[in-house]
Design a protein around this motif. Structure first.
Motif, PDB file in Angstrom:
ATOM      1  N   ILE A 125      16.584   6.706   5.037  1.00  0.00           N
ATOM      2  CA  ILE A 125      15.730   7.783   4.533  1.00  0.00           C
ATOM      3  C   ILE A 125      15.658   8.906   5.561  1.00  0.00           C
ATOM      4  N   VAL A 126      15.512   8.532   6.831  1.00  0.00           N
ATOM      5  CA  VAL A 126      15.427   9.529   7.903  1.00  0.00           C
ATOM      6  C   VAL A 126      16.715  10.339   8.001  1.00  0.00           C
ATOM      7  N   SER A 127      17.868   9.666   7.851  1.00  0.00           N
ATOM      8  CA  SER A 127      19.158  10.353   7.977  1.00  0.00           C
ATOM      9  C   SER A 127      19.556  11.105   6.712  1.00  0.00           C
ATOM     10  N   GLY A 128      18.849  10.863   5.614  1.00  0.00           N
ATOM     11  CA  GLY A 128      19.186  11.521   4.358  1.00  0.00           C
ATOM     12  C   GLY A 128      20.167  10.747   3.496  1.00  0.00           C
ATOM     13  N   LYS A 129      20.600   9.570   3.952  1.00  0.00           N
ATOM     14  CA  LYS A 129      21.524   8.761   3.156  1.00  0.00           C
ATOM     15  C   LYS A 129      20.842   8.130   1.946  1.00  0.00           C
ATOM     16  N   GLN A 136      17.862 -10.058   5.221  1.00  0.00           N
ATOM     17  CA  GLN A 136      18.529  -8.890   5.786  1.00  0.00           C
ATOM     18  C   GLN A 136      17.994  -7.608   5.155  1.00  0.00           C
ATOM     19  N   PHE A 137      18.541  -6.495   5.603  1.00  0.00           N
ATOM     20  CA  PHE A 137      18.208  -5.171   5.074  1.00  0.00           C
ATOM     21  C   PHE A 137      16.703  -4.900   5.138  1.00  0.00           C
ATOM     22  N   VAL A 138      16.177  -5.037   6.351  1.00  0.00           N
ATOM     23  CA  VAL A 138      14.766  -4.758   6.606  1.00  0.00           C
ATOM     24  C   VAL A 138      14.521  -3.259   6.496  1.00  0.00           C
ATOM     25  N   PHE A 139      13.421  -2.886   5.856  1.00  0.00           N
ATOM     26  CA  PHE A 139      13.068  -1.464   5.796  1.00  0.00           C
ATOM     27  C   PHE A 139      12.677  -0.972   7.181  1.00  0.00           C
ATOM     28  N   ASP A 140      11.771  -1.710   7.830  1.00  0.00           N
ATOM     29  CA  ASP A 140      11.335  -1.350   9.176  1.00  0.00           C
ATOM     30  C   ASP A 140      10.726  -2.590   9.819  1.00  0.00           C
ATOM     31  N   LYS A 141      10.573  -2.559  11.127  1.00  0.00           N
ATOM     32  CA  LYS A 141       9.922  -3.666  11.824  1.00  0.00           C
ATOM     33  C   LYS A 141       9.098  -3.127  12.981  1.00  0.00           C
ATOM     34  N   THR A 142       8.052  -3.859  13.312  1.00  0.00           N
ATOM     35  CA  THR A 142       7.216  -3.520  14.450  1.00  0.00           C
ATOM     36  C   THR A 142       7.267  -4.673  15.436  1.00  0.00           C
ATOM     37  N   GLU A 143       7.053  -4.378  16.695  1.00  0.00           N
ATOM     38  CA  GLU A 143       7.138  -5.400  17.734  1.00  0.00           C
ATOM     39  C   GLU A 143       5.760  -5.987  18.028  1.00  0.00           C
ATOM     40  N   ALA A 144       5.756  -7.043  18.855  1.00  0.00           N
ATOM     41  CA  ALA A 144       4.523  -7.724  19.238  1.00  0.00           C
ATOM     42  C   ALA A 144       3.558  -6.730  19.896  1.00  0.00           C
ATOM     43  N   PRO A 145       2.233  -6.960  19.838  1.00  0.00           N
ATOM     44  CA  PRO A 145       1.611  -8.189  19.323  1.00  0.00           C
ATOM     45  C   PRO A 145       1.477  -8.235  17.802  1.00  0.00           C
ATOM     46  N   SER A 190       5.358   6.096   7.264  1.00  0.00           N
ATOM     47  CA  SER A 190       6.641   6.657   6.827  1.00  0.00           C
ATOM     48  C   SER A 190       6.753   6.751   5.311  1.00  0.00           C
ATOM     49  N   LEU A 191       5.901   6.010   4.578  1.00  0.00           N
ATOM     50  CA  LEU A 191       5.935   6.039   3.112  1.00  0.00           C
ATOM     51  C   LEU A 191       4.683   6.656   2.505  1.00  0.00           C
ATOM     52  N   ALA A 192       3.705   6.975   3.343  1.00  0.00           N
ATOM     53  CA  ALA A 192       2.424   7.468   2.838  1.00  0.00           C
ATOM     54  C   ALA A 192       2.551   8.804   2.116  1.00  0.00           C
TER      55      ALA A 192
END
Length: 315
Positions: free
Chosen positions: A39-43, A138-147, A237-239
């Motif tokens: 989405i960010v790259s426009g693809k 697979q094909f994760v939309f996004d991920k956040t790191e710990a905690p 990012s989707l709001a």
């Protein structure tokens, strides 16, 4: 010259074919995973003609299957496919029977004698196999790191009704892993031009130990933890796109066509309950019962309290 005339005649014949004879849409539910980087790259972009399902999984990747409720066009295509394959089976029967008789006379008959197909006995793969919409791992939309580590998924689908079949890993031609919520689950509408958020609902953090015990036989392994509210929100990012919390309804039993381990979703407060092994739509029971009052010209009589609504099995 004659060949050119023949080709032109063939093209005109194709152009004149009635639209009703063509398939109205593909035979399977259309779906694809969307990744934030695209989405960010426009693809990739949010298509107002499509619907979107958002899922968030705390700590770990997730996978699962939704089943699209087939549209009238999809049902018509399925029935057309059934008729085509039935006609082929009927045409093949005399040849199959002849081969059997020849082999029998030669002293090496096949194990089973061919049986003439009838409309009552002939079957093809269930339409549910064509309505599968899977996601993850697979094909994760996004991920956040710990905690607060999490993985999220965004699926582009056709607008319509979807039932959560369970946390199932399915690839055609391979063993099926996971549990089919064939004995009770939830369904929701995915509307065009909108992101329908399931948040972290599928992770079942909202279910306490008592609720989880009603959905498994492995009760000794359950953690004794309190329930916590579902996070239905979408990421920043989707709001900017139209989005809404999934409006859940109870979904009834269905066939275990994937031959997976059979189970059910824990009871969902205000949405899904159970009467032993029968799923109950609690949303349908939440309305008030209206009582018709006597006309003003008639003598007033005491009005008995209306009977409590009887839970009906979910279809």
């Amino acid at each position: 010259m004659k060949r050119i005339v023949t080709l032109i005649a063939g093209a005109l014949a194709l152009a004149a074919t009635p639209a009703a004879a063509e398939k109205l849409k593909p035979d399977v539910a259309e779906a694809k995973a969307i990744e934030l980087k695209n989405i960010v790259s426009g693809k990739a972009k949010i298509d107002p003609a499509k619907a979107y399902i958002y899922i968030k999984s705390p700590q770990n990747r997730a996978q699962g299957i939704f089943l699209k409720t087939p549209s009238p066009e999809e049902i018509a295509n399925y029935e057309t496919k059934w008729r085509e394959e039935f006609a082929e089976a009927k045409a093949d029967y005399p040849k199959d029977l002849k081969r059997y008789e020849v082999a029998k006379q030669a002293g090496r008959p096949p194990k089973e004698k061919p049986v003439e197909p009838t409309e009552e006995s002939f079957a093809i793969d269930p339409i549910d196999l064509r309505m599968i919409v899977s996601f993850g791992p697979q094909f994760v939309f996004d991920k956040t790191e710990a905690p607060e580590k999490s993985f999220s998924y965004l699926i582009e689908v056709e607008p319509g009704e979807y039932t959560y079949l369970g946390p199932i890993m399915y690839l055609p031609g391979t063993p099926v892993f996971g549990t089919c919520f064939c004995m009770g689950s939830v369904k929701f509408q995915a509307k065009a031009g909108q992101i329908t958020s399931l948040g972290d609902f599928l992770s079942q953090g909202w279910a306490d130990r008592e609720a989880l015990e009603m959905a498994t036989i492995e009760r000794e392994m359950l953690a004794d933890r309190p329930a916590k509210p579902t996070d239905w929100s979408v990421p920043e990012s989707l709001a900017q796109y139209p989005n809404a919390k999934a409006e859940l309804r109870a979904a009834g039993k269905r066939n275990n066509f994937l031959r997976a381990l059979v189970g059910r979703l824990p009871p969902v407060p205000g949405v899904l309950g159970y009467d032993r092994d029968v799923p109950i739509d609690l949303v349908g029971l939440s309305g008030t019962v209206e009582v018709e009052t006597p006309a003003a010209t008639q003598p007033a009589e005491p009005v008995a309290a209306p009977p409590a609504p009887t839970p009906a099995p979910v279809q």
